[in-house]
Write an enzyme that holds these catalytic residues in place. Sequence first.
Site, mmCIF file in Angstrom:
data_model
loop_
_atom_site.group_PDB
_atom_site.id
_atom_site.type_symbol
_atom_site.label_atom_id
_atom_site.label_comp_id
_atom_site.label_asym_id
_atom_site.label_seq_id
_atom_site.Cartn_x
_atom_site.Cartn_y
_atom_site.Cartn_z
ATOM 1 C CB SER A 124 -0.948 -0.021 1.160
ATOM 2 O OG SER A 124 -1.626 1.608 1.369
ATOM 3 C CE1 TYR A 149 -3.773 -2.774 5.373
ATOM 4 C CE2 TYR A 149 -3.144 -0.336 5.591
ATOM 5 C CZ TYR A 149 -3.731 -1.637 4.626
ATOM 6 O OH TYR A 149 -3.597 -1.950 2.804
ATOM 7 C CE LYS A 153 -1.310 -4.813 3.628
ATOM 8 N NZ LYS A 153 -1.542 -5.858 2.651
HETATM 9 P P1 NAD Z 1 -11.019 -7.355 1.186
HETATM 10 O O1 NAD Z 1 -11.202 -7.583 2.387
HETATM 11 O O2 NAD Z 1 -12.218 -7.215 0.414
HETATM 12 O O3 NAD Z 1 -9.809 -9.084 0.632
HETATM 13 C C1 NAD Z 1 -9.719 -9.553 1.211
HETATM 14 C C2 NAD Z 1 -9.309 -10.932 1.407
HETATM 15 O O4 NAD Z 1 -8.246 -11.781 2.029
HETATM 16 C C3 NAD Z 1 -10.913 -11.235 2.167
HETATM 17 O O5 NAD Z 1 -11.601 -12.162 0.721
HETATM 18 C C4 NAD Z 1 -10.807 -11.882 3.474
HETATM 19 O O6 NAD Z 1 -11.953 -12.402 3.418
HETATM 20 C C5 NAD Z 1 -9.228 -12.876 2.778
HETATM 21 N N1 NAD Z 1 -9.247 -13.295 4.441
HETATM 22 C C6 NAD Z 1 -8.430 -12.203 5.426
HETATM 23 N N2 NAD Z 1 -6.993 -12.768 5.919
HETATM 24 C C7 NAD Z 1 -7.767 -13.973 5.859
HETATM 25 C C8 NAD Z 1 -6.623 -14.709 6.429
HETATM 26 N N3 NAD Z 1 -5.827 -15.386 7.283
HETATM 27 N N4 NAD Z 1 -6.974 -16.858 5.011
HETATM 28 C C9 NAD Z 1 -7.977 -16.389 4.430
HETATM 29 N N5 NAD Z 1 -8.573 -15.614 3.869
HETATM 30 C C10 NAD Z 1 -7.933 -14.025 4.485
HETATM 31 O O7 NAD Z 1 -9.847 -6.772 0.935
HETATM 32 P P2 NAD Z 1 -9.068 -5.532 -0.610
HETATM 33 O O8 NAD Z 1 -9.762 -3.953 -0.840
HETATM 34 O O9 NAD Z 1 -8.965 -6.210 -1.698
HETATM 35 O O10 NAD Z 1 -7.738 -5.739 -0.731
HETATM 36 C C11 NAD Z 1 -6.616 -6.694 -0.732
HETATM 37 C C12 NAD Z 1 -5.391 -6.682 -0.240
HETATM 38 O O11 NAD Z 1 -4.932 -5.575 -0.996
HETATM 39 C C13 NAD Z 1 -5.405 -6.587 1.520
HETATM 40 O O12 NAD Z 1 -4.322 -7.293 1.317
HETATM 41 C C14 NAD Z 1 -5.243 -5.031 1.637
HETATM 42 O O13 NAD Z 1 -4.398 -4.664 2.657
HETATM 43 C C15 NAD Z 1 -4.379 -4.974 -0.122
HETATM 44 N N6 NAD Z 1 -4.727 -2.817 0.355
HETATM 45 C C16 NAD Z 1 -6.547 -2.316 -0.036
HETATM 46 C C17 NAD Z 1 -6.502 -1.354 -0.200
HETATM 47 C C18 NAD Z 1 -8.144 -0.976 -0.202
HETATM 48 O O14 NAD Z 1 -8.072 0.735 -0.609
HETATM 49 N N7 NAD Z 1 -8.510 -2.052 -0.656
HETATM 50 C C19 NAD Z 1 -5.125 -0.542 -0.532
HETATM 51 C C20 NAD Z 1 -3.916 -0.797 -0.344
HETATM 52 C C21 NAD Z 1 -3.644 -1.945 0.071
HETATM 53 C C1 UD1 Z 2 -7.347 5.421 3.838
HETATM 54 C C2 UD1 Z 2 -5.977 3.986 5.049
HETATM 55 C C3 UD1 Z 2 -5.053 4.056 4.465
HETATM 56 C C4 UD1 Z 2 -5.129 2.904 3.190
HETATM 57 C C5 UD1 Z 2 -6.165 3.635 2.439
HETATM 58 C C6 UD1 Z 2 -6.072 3.250 1.292
HETATM 59 C C7 UD1 Z 2 -6.403 6.100 7.116
HETATM 60 C C8 UD1 Z 2 -6.357 7.166 8.151
HETATM 61 N N1 UD1 Z 2 -5.671 5.753 6.353
HETATM 62 O O1 UD1 Z 2 -5.914 6.178 3.447
HETATM 63 O O2 UD1 Z 2 -4.338 3.549 5.325
HETATM 64 O O3 UD1 Z 2 -3.945 3.016 2.676
HETATM 65 O O4 UD1 Z 2 -7.302 4.689 2.659
HETATM 66 O O5 UD1 Z 2 -7.271 2.399 1.529
HETATM 67 O O6 UD1 Z 2 -7.838 5.532 7.299
HETATM 68 N N2 UD1 Z 2 -12.416 11.436 3.392
HETATM 69 C C9 UD1 Z 2 -13.057 11.992 4.038
HETATM 70 N N3 UD1 Z 2 -14.451 11.818 4.062
HETATM 71 C C10 UD1 Z 2 -14.844 10.008 4.546
HETATM 72 C C11 UD1 Z 2 -13.756 9.491 4.027
HETATM 73 C C12 UD1 Z 2 -12.969 9.885 3.625
HETATM 74 O O7 UD1 Z 2 -13.898 13.780 3.887
HETATM 75 O O8 UD1 Z 2 -16.185 9.865 5.421
HETATM 76 C C13 UD1 Z 2 -11.474 12.058 2.690
HETATM 77 C C14 UD1 Z 2 -10.283 11.905 3.344
HETATM 78 O O9 UD1 Z 2 -9.829 12.699 4.275
HETATM 79 C C15 UD1 Z 2 -9.228 11.648 2.443
HETATM 80 C C16 UD1 Z 2 -9.616 11.205 1.276
HETATM 81 O O10 UD1 Z 2 -11.717 11.243 0.950
HETATM 82 O O11 UD1 Z 2 -8.941 13.153 2.063
HETATM 83 C C17 UD1 Z 2 -9.331 9.416 1.058
HETATM 84 O O12 UD1 Z 2 -9.850 9.046 1.931
HETATM 85 P P1 UD1 Z 2 -9.864 7.019 1.868
HETATM 86 O O13 UD1 Z 2 -10.622 6.538 1.733
HETATM 87 O O14 UD1 Z 2 -10.046 6.761 3.829
HETATM 88 O O15 UD1 Z 2 -8.427 6.612 1.988
HETATM 89 P P2 UD1 Z 2 -7.458 7.624 2.701
HETATM 90 O O16 UD1 Z 2 -7.235 8.890 3.322
HETATM 91 O O17 UD1 Z 2 -6.487 7.785 1.362
#
Ligand code: NAD
Ligand code: UD1
Length: 338
Positions: A124, A149, A153
Amino acid sequence: MNVLVTGGAGYIGSHTCLELLERDYGVVVIDNLSNSNPKSLDRVQELTGKQLKFYEGDVRDEALLRKIFAENEIGCVIHFAGLKAVGESVAKPWEYYDNNLNSTLMLTKVMKEVGMKNIIFSSSATVYTATNEMPLRETSATGGCTNPYGWTKYMTEQILSGIAFADKAWSVCLLRYFNPIGAHESGRIGEDPRGIPNNLMPYITQVAVGRREKLSVFGNDYETHDGTGVRDYIHVVDLAKGHVAAVEYTVNHPGCEVFNLGTGTGYSVLDMVHTFREVNQVALPYVITDRRPGDIAVCYADPAKSAELLGWKAEKNLADMCRDSWNWQKNNPQGYGE
Ligand code: NAD
Ligand code: UD1
């Protein structure tokens, strides 16, 4: 080639399974469904007309991992499985370190034993320190995370790069995602957060669909063009395609590489609100509130390395992201749970 997708039933995982099947990869999923619904995988199969193999279970389960590797010839692993809610990680640090670190340790232990050493990891942009200049490059400073979290990562990047350094047969690809939003254009798969959404886009769509009263915009006194926070939002289908490119790269390049997956363009919270309203012609009430603790003003990627080495670039724009997020939400007002 078969790809093992951990966490494949989740938001990014399900979209990636779909793109892999479209490109004729075999797909094997392991997911414990702790944050997902298996309907996502049914719909991926329905949309592609292709089958995948699903094992319900935990990535920390050594016996299950051995069984999966024995029953399937895997060529690459994409490791999505993990817990991802920043606030929850502050309240439950042990659970986050246990789940996110032990899953990676167990997975790589079994991979080493079976001799399959190609892995792509979901990292991330949160690993970058808050003091960096924008845009963020893969060489920008990392560490100084503000929550468990983020540390999981950061630590997983350290674990995997250390393994690749020690044994040159490993091929490790660390993908740093910026802010994934949007959904498949069919509106059949999308993001289905449990409880009150923490992230901006799922909150917006739940307000628009009437599940929440109004959006709180967290601060309008940042040093940005309109005072609200700026982020690099990336369409989840572009992100999924980035994983297909990463599979092709990883199986051919031993060592460890880090890539940003972002668009390179930042949009503010109010840009998002205005675009969402215009594209979808829906009401979206909001109020300005205090800043959210821990937030930074601006965050966006330099995606040049991904373009050069992976041959991948995000193609969808903000209007596509807003349209597809809404299409998913309005067709599935309760997510997969209806
Ligand atoms: P998500 O929660 O939708 O998907 C994660 C999946 O992993 C889920 O289906 C959950 O059931 C499964 N899971 C969790 N722990 C497990 C375990 N121990 N064994 C088997 N399955 C398990 O999340 P996502 O948004 O699809 O994210 C996927 C990955 O990307 C995560 O590692 C997350 O941290 C990373 N990531 C997501 C974002 C984002 O904004 N969505 C941003 C940066 C990184
Ligand atoms: C969040 C996480 C970050 C993670 C990223 C992607 C936090 C503090 N950080 O970051 O660790 O990697 O998501 O999953 O949670 N906002 C509003 N109102 C809302 C929600 C968000 O104004 O109800 C604003 C936030 O202040 C920010 C932007 O929208 O400026 C995006 O927010 P968000 O979607 O939570 O992502 P990140 O802040 O980038």
